[in-house]
Design an enzyme around this catalytic site. Structure first.
Site, PDB file in Angstrom:
ATOM      1  N   ARG A   1     -14.057  23.227 -16.408  1.00 27.31           N
ATOM      2  CA  ARG A   1     -14.415  22.841 -17.783  1.00 27.31           C
ATOM      3  C   ARG A   1     -15.446  23.787 -18.408  1.00 27.31           C
ATOM      4  NH1 ARG A   1     -16.113  16.887 -17.729  1.00 27.31           N
ATOM      5  NH2 ARG A   1     -17.027  17.627 -15.784  1.00 27.31           N
TER       6      ARG A   1
ATOM      7  N   ASN B   1     -11.700  16.108 -18.303  1.00 25.06           N
ATOM      8  CA  ASN B   1     -11.049  15.856 -17.016  1.00 25.06           C
ATOM      9  C   ASN B   1     -10.252  14.582 -17.130  1.00 25.06           C
ATOM     10  OD1 ASN B   1     -11.815  17.869 -15.282  1.00 25.06           O
ATOM     11  ND2 ASN B   1     -13.622  16.788 -14.512  1.00 25.06           N
TER      12      ASN B   1
END
Ligand SMILES: [Zn+2]
Ligand SMILES: [Zn+2]
Length: 761
Positions: free
Chosen positions: A25, A43
């Site tokens: 990320r 996520n």
């Protein structure tokens, strides 16, 4: 600039694979910043979801770099990109996790410390010399995870409260430690303690000096690693290595050696480009290499190979900086066949029997892992032992394997669980006959059930009635399937290569229970994922004393000679029988005649045993598969001759033994005899498979079983078959030995379950 290029584009992107806990990320965030894109990343349990908006050029660069420059430890399986609605978002955000379903995403294997972190412990004030440094690109993962999702609270880092400075890094999206769950520093993280055998305990300031003195002085130290304790000593000090061998009760099996850097490996071993790549990658396995320059004799104990690997924990690096030596033996901290020790108290109580000092740290290892072992065969990185750095990475199949538990084999056990279409193979467990290893096995199955949210509705085991993995399967009292050992080997190879159609299967190994109650292991089968038909195999021979014959290859040699030549073989006065008591030989012949404790076997491993004994290379075996390994290691290069054999209903080696004896009598070297023997096996496979193709029209060949970990055989067979336009499939990501059997069991069970389902509806 024309108007079109200024137009805002919007895309929705889904990334599947191992993308959590590996800095994915923050990577996406930085990429968005770099190319002036807005949107968000989050996520989800099934992967990472991204929305981006930006110019045509910016979004194109974003998606291009997303595919090509993602973090080293991420394993991207699929990237789906779709056009999306423009929402005119005004920034890029990392959003909180979204729980989508029960379908969990993946848990990362442990990752070797990265070079940036090694720089940090020389620069960052709060991390000076801090040996548990890590970031989103590196550090422990699977070994510390107790539950999912991967979050500090659910790891063994839970007990360490983050200091404000680490907290700042953890919460800063632009920081390399953003959401690095094991983030720690000198103020807040785990610490080492060094225990000496006089009872003193030392803090870290003094540890490196003492350890350096000890190792340089020839002592043995136990060091807590990522997945368990190791024993370490100077790899050039014969006295130390020999002492380690004796106190570990480990007789002939080579020790793994950690080298200070790649240049030192290249000084002591021959390293190809592929081997170098395997050594340097973040998984840091032990790589089996050809020896160039000798270390202490007892390291490899007569083998011409070195099991080499590079540092992967900060402590390894800082130690090597002080040691000023090229290599240390680094072997698992355990006693014969027991699992590697992970508990600090156990280490202190037990390892002083071997070591002069024990280095502990106060973070628990939750999932035990051994070092993984690979060898480059057919230019592939072939796993021999799959554990640290690899487990629990799943294998994605084109099959629904949900809710299936495959209990594996017995000697080199791994089990396998099914979740959706993912096969999650356990780390290397070991020999279940050892009590402690069996405990490790059942505990790990329970841990996997919890970790991966699996509630098995179907269990599958080997057909062997006495395997502990079979008994375990029976004890679960749920729907239960048994699978033949070599069918499972071939199926394992098939699913690793995405095959789901009839193939010619070659399953060669030492031992596997057959449908006729005999011991199989030279199987030519026509197989699909549901069933198989045995085509042919080597002649059966009696194994005098059963398991005793596996430990003492000379017994198998006697049995072969007796079968093919009758008692006349005694007239040859073969040198390998010189040290065997005549009475013992007479007893064995009579046991064979009377069929007393002489199970029938056609295992290829036994034929290798016999050849190794007759040539005098290995009369008695000190560890599993020693005889075939020694025979392979001495095989001469560039020999093209082979011995004669006969393919009839079964495959006879009568002529091979006659010719081999004649070579021995002529004084031909064992290296040449070994090469001719290996060539014979290659020809046997080639001719049999060719015959099978002629009769069935099947052109795809799947090779599996421990024998295909023999580089000479595996490369020879693949080359010959490929030259004749066969499609040849081998195993690399999953071990070809019994460590890969569970995957095959799982696939077969899935197929049979569907079959049953279809017919009952
Ligand atoms: Zn790092
Ligand atoms: Zn801290």
């Amino acid at each position: 600039m024309n108007k079109l290029t200024n137009k805002i584009r919007a895309y929705r992107i889904k990334v599947e694979g191992l993308v959590q806990g590996v800095g994915f990320r923050p990577f996406v965030y930085r990429l968005a910043m770099k190319h002036n894109c807005n949107g968000f990343v989050l996520n989800r349990t099934d992967g990472v979801s991204i929305k981006i908006e930006g110019s045509k050029g910016g979004t194109k660069k974003f998606t291009d770099e997303l595919k090509s420059t993602y973090p080293v430890a991420a394993i991207v399986e699929n990237i789906y990109i779709e056009d999306d609605k423009v929402e005119n978002l005004n920034d890029f955000k990392i959003l909180g996790s979204q729980d989508m379903s029960d379908e969990i995403s993946q848990i990362s294997p442990d990752i070797a410390v990265c070079s940036e972190c090694m720089d940090d412990i020389r620069k960052q004030p709060h991390r000076l010399n801090y040996p548990f440094v890590n970031c989103t690109n590196c550090g422990p993962r699977f070994t510390i995870v107790k539950d999912f999702p991967y979050d500090r609270e659910k790891t063994t880092m839970k007990v360490f409260e983050m200091c404000p400075e680490c907290g700042k890094e953890y919460n800063d999206v632009s920081d390399r430690r953003f959401h690095a769950q094991p983030v720690a520093c000198n103020n807040c993280g785990p610490v080492y303690r060094l225990h000496l055998n006089d009872g003193t305990v030392n803090a870290f300031e003094n540890i490196l000096d003492i350890l350096t003195d000890y190792i340089r002085g020839g002592k043995i130290v136990a060091i807590k690693g990522t997945g368990g304790y190791h024993l370490m000593c100077d790899a050039l000090n014969e006295k130390s290595v020999k002492r380690l061998r004796n106190s570990k009760h480990r007789e002939g099996k080579p020790f793994a050696v950690m080298f200070s850097d790649i240049h030192k490996i290249e000084e002591y071993a021959l390293v190809s480009a592929g081997e170098k790549n395997a050594l340097l990658k973040w998984r840091r396995p032990i790589v089996i290499l050809q020896t160039k320059k000798e270390l202490a004799y007892s390291v490899s104990a007569g083998f011409n190979t070195i099991g080499a690997f590079l540092p992967y924990m900060p402590i390894h690096y800082v130690l090597f900086e002080r040691l000023n030596m090229p290599a240390v033996v680094l072997t698992s901290g355990n006693f014969y066949e027991e699992p590697i020790i992970i508990n600090n108290d156990e280490a202190i109580n037990q390892l002083f029997d071997i070591a002069d000092a024990v280095l502990t740290y106060n973070r628990d290892i939750y999932n035990r892992t051994d070092d993984s072992v690979v060898k480059i065969i057919n230019n592939d990185e072939c796993l021999f032992r799959r554990s640290r750095g690899y487990a629990p990475q799943p294998v994605r199949l084109n099959l629904d394997v949900d809710g299936i538990l495959a209990t594996g084999a017995e000697l080199v056990n791994c089990f396998c669980t099914g979740k959706g279409n993912q096969a999650i193979l356990s780390q290397h467990i070991g020999d279940l006959k050892n009590y402690e290893t069996y405990q490790f096995y059942t505990e790990t199955i329970d841990k996997f059930k919890k970790l991966f949210r699996i509630n098995p509705s179907l269990v599958v085991s080997d057909m062997h009635p006495d395997y502990l993995s079979t008994r375990y399967a029976e004890s679960l009292k749920i729907k239960y399937i048994r699978v033949q050992h070599h069918h499972a080997h071939v199926a394992s190879c098939m699913v690793e290569n995405n095959l789901d159609e009839p193939v010619i299967g070659v399953g060669f190994d030492g031992t596997g229970y057959g449908t006729d109650g005999n011991i199989w292991g030279s199987e030519f089968i026509i197989a699909d994922l549901k069933d198989f038909k045995r085509y042919t195999h080597f002649d059966y021979i009696e194994l005098p004393g059963g398991d005793k014959a596996v430990e003492e290859p000379w017994r198998t040699a006697v049995s072969y000679l007796y079968k093919y030549l009758g008692k006349s073989f005694l007239n040859f006065k073969l040198p390998f029988l010189k040290n065997i008591d005549d009475n013992k030989i007479t007893m064995i012949l009579s046991a064979i005649d009377k069929k007393i404790n002489c199970p029938l076997s056609c295992g290829a491993g036994r034929l290798f045993d016999a050849a190794a004994a007759i040539t005098g290379v290995c009369i008695k075996s000190k560890f599993h598969a020693e005889a075939p390994m020694r025979l392979e290691s001495i095989a001469a290069a560039n020999i093209e001759e082979c011995y004669d054999f006969k393919i009839d209903k079964t495959i006879s080696f009568k002529n091979l033994f006659k010719e081999m004896i004649s070579d021995i009598k002529k004084g031909i070297s064992e290296s040449v005899i070994s090469a001719k023997f290996h060539n014979t096996i290659i020809y046997v496979i080639f001719e049999t498979v060719t015959k099978m193709r002629k009769e069935t029209g099947i052109n795809k060949v799947a090779l599996s079983g421990g024998t295909f970990q023999n580089k000479y055989i595996s490369e020879g067979v693949k080359q010959m078959l490929t030259n004749e336009k066969f499609k040849v499939y081998t195993q690399s990501k999953i071990p070809a030995n019994d460590g890969g059997v569970a995957l095959g069991q799982l696939a077969i069970a899935a197929k049979r379950r569907n079959h049953v389902f279809k017919h009952t509806c």
